[in-house]
Design an enzyme around this catalytic site. Structure first.
Site, PDB file in Angstrom:
ATOM      1  N   HIS A   8      29.645  66.014  89.549  1.00 18.94           N
ATOM      2  CA  HIS A   8      29.295  65.381  88.261  1.00 18.94           C
ATOM      3  C   HIS A   8      29.715  63.925  88.111  1.00 18.94           C
ATOM      4  O   HIS A   8      29.020  63.163  87.451  1.00 18.94           O
ATOM      5  CB  HIS A   8      29.925  66.166  87.102  1.00 18.94           C
ATOM      6  CG  HIS A   8      29.483  67.569  87.020  1.00 18.94           C
ATOM      7  ND1 HIS A   8      30.083  68.587  87.725  1.00 18.94           N
ATOM      8  CD2 HIS A   8      28.469  68.146  86.308  1.00 18.94           C
ATOM      9  CE1 HIS A   8      29.476  69.722  87.457  1.00 18.94           C
ATOM     10  NE2 HIS A   8      28.493  69.486  86.615  1.00 18.94           N
ATOM     11  N   GLU A  80      37.299  67.634  89.376  1.00 12.30           N
ATOM     12  CA  GLU A  80      36.714  66.732  90.377  1.00 12.30           C
ATOM     13  C   GLU A  80      37.654  65.575  90.701  1.00 12.30           C
ATOM     14  O   GLU A  80      37.737  65.136  91.853  1.00 12.30           O
ATOM     15  CB  GLU A  80      35.327  66.256  89.913  1.00 12.30           C
ATOM     16  CG  GLU A  80      34.347  67.434  89.845  1.00 12.30           C
ATOM     17  CD  GLU A  80      32.901  67.060  89.551  1.00 12.30           C
ATOM     18  OE1 GLU A  80      32.591  65.864  89.441  1.00 12.30           O
ATOM     19  OE2 GLU A  80      32.077  67.995  89.444  1.00 12.30           O
ATOM     20  N   ARG A 168      37.215  73.400  59.121  1.00 13.23           N
ATOM     21  CA  ARG A 168      36.691  72.315  58.272  1.00 13.23           C
ATOM     22  C   ARG A 168      35.778  72.876  57.186  1.00 13.23           C
ATOM     23  O   ARG A 168      35.050  73.854  57.399  1.00 13.23           O
ATOM     24  CB  ARG A 168      35.908  71.309  59.120  1.00 13.23           C
ATOM     25  CG  ARG A 168      36.737  70.616  60.140  1.00 13.23           C
ATOM     26  CD  ARG A 168      35.916  69.545  60.829  1.00 13.23           C
ATOM     27  NE  ARG A 168      36.347  68.243  60.409  1.00 13.23           N
ATOM     28  CZ  ARG A 168      37.369  67.599  60.958  1.00 13.23           C
ATOM     29  NH1 ARG A 168      38.044  68.144  61.944  1.00 13.23           N
ATOM     30  NH2 ARG A 168      37.717  66.422  60.513  1.00 13.23           N
ATOM     31  N   ARG A 224      44.453  66.568  57.566  1.00 12.62           N
ATOM     32  CA  ARG A 224      43.516  67.593  57.132  1.00 12.62           C
ATOM     33  C   ARG A 224      43.912  68.263  55.812  1.00 12.62           C
ATOM     34  O   ARG A 224      43.124  68.978  55.216  1.00 12.62           O
ATOM     35  CB  ARG A 224      43.360  68.625  58.246  1.00 12.62           C
ATOM     36  CG  ARG A 224      42.649  68.082  59.501  1.00 12.62           C
ATOM     37  CD  ARG A 224      41.202  67.758  59.205  1.00 12.62           C
ATOM     38  NE  ARG A 224      40.625  68.824  58.408  1.00 12.62           N
ATOM     39  CZ  ARG A 224      40.362  70.052  58.856  1.00 12.62           C
ATOM     40  NH1 ARG A 224      40.540  70.339  60.120  1.00 12.62           N
ATOM     41  NH2 ARG A 224      39.892  70.982  58.071  1.00 12.62           N
TER      42      ARG A 224
HETATM   43  N1  URA Z   1      39.556  65.106  66.785  1.00 13.62           N
HETATM   44  C1  URA Z   1      39.577  66.398  66.416  1.00 13.62           C
HETATM   45  O1  URA Z   1      39.387  67.291  67.236  1.00 13.62           O
HETATM   46  N2  URA Z   1      39.804  66.693  65.117  1.00 13.62           N
HETATM   47  C2  URA Z   1      40.000  65.751  64.167  1.00 13.62           C
HETATM   48  O2  URA Z   1      40.185  66.068  62.996  1.00 13.62           O
HETATM   49  C3  URA Z   1      39.972  64.395  64.568  1.00 13.62           C
HETATM   50  C4  URA Z   1      39.746  64.099  65.894  1.00 13.62           C
END
Ligand code: URA
Length: 253
Positions: A8, A80, A168, A224
């Site tokens: 790849h 790789e 999310r 978050r």
């Molecule tokens: N990358 C992720 O996986 N999650 C996020 O919230 C921000 C960047």
């Protein structure tokens, strides 16, 4: 396999002579941004998500190769690159913090990763720990201290999915989750996990199993508990900080 290319990456052993360390951003567009910190740079290949540039820092040859997003493509890159003789793997990524008190723009040095990915299970049984190399963690720690940036060291979680696997709410189905995924963020928070990202567990597991070294430094794009989407300004600033500290860590490696 001197001039023979791998499946790849489009690289050969000859091109990578005297290189033992590779910087691994996920995003192919981040490769030239990292390369700006090196001298005598040369693009070696750009196939699919795998963009490779070689350069020098203080006369030492360094490779930069993007892994793409997630464990499956990261596993191909590490496999790789290991076949081509690389021994030290430094992921430079971004992350979403889940602990209160970690702010967008901060850095996280991942000491180990919760294996929520699927790819690492193809390499080692789930009981095998996904941990970073101690000397590489120490080098990142020194560079982060010297930079004056706010940083945190601890366990991160690697998810295969950006939306469901990171709980999310801004998804197509407005945050609908299957039972196995529900309240996962709260549980990880309770286990003192610092953040979510998508590749460290795969890379750490591979490197440790193969007797190679890996580490990971992450720029926090969002917390978050409060946000799901970073501003353009945060994105740019955080990306620059994480790249600068990763580059500085090369002095200690
Ligand atoms: N990358 C992720 O996986 N999650 C996020 O919230 C921000 C960047």
């Amino acid at each position: 396999m001197s001039n023979q290319t791998v499946f790849h990456l489009g690289l050969t052993r000859d091109q990578l002579e005297n290189i033992d360390l590779v910087l691994l951003p996920g995003d192919p567009q981040r490769v030239p941004k990292i390369a700006m910190h090196l001298e005598n740079t040369k693009t070696l290949a750009h196939l699919r998500e795998f963009h490779s540039i070689v350069g020098e820092r203080d006369g030492r040859r360094i490779l930069i190769t993007s892994t793409g997003i997630g464990g499956p493509s990261a596993a191909i890159a590490v496999e790789e690159l290991a076949m081509l003789g690389l021994k030290n793997f430094l992921r430079i990524g971004t992350t979403g913090a889940i602990q209160e008190g970690i702010k967008a723009g901060d850095l996280i040095i991942s000491t180990g990763a919760v294996r929520l990915d699927g790819a690492s299970r193809h390499i080692a049984p789930i009981e095998y720990p996904a941990i970073a190399n101690f000397e590489m963690i120490a080098a990142l720690n020194q560079a982060a201290k010297k930079s004056g940036a706010t940083f945190h060291c601890g366990i991160t979680a690697s998810s295969d999915t950006f939306y469901q696997g990171q709980n999310r709410l801004d998804s197509f189905r407005n945050g609908f989750l299957i039972r196995a995924m529900r309240d996962q963020l709260t549980e990880l928070k309770g286990l003192n996990v610092l953040s979510y990202e998508m590749e460290a567990a795969t890379i750490f597991t591979q490197a440790a199993c193969y007797g190679l070294r890996a580490a990971c430094i992450l720029g926090v794009l969002v917390n978050r508990n409060h946000d799901e989407f970073p501003s353009d300004e945060t994105l740019k600033k955080t990306e620059n900080t994480v790249i600068e500290v990763a580059i500085q860590s090369l002095d200690y490696l």
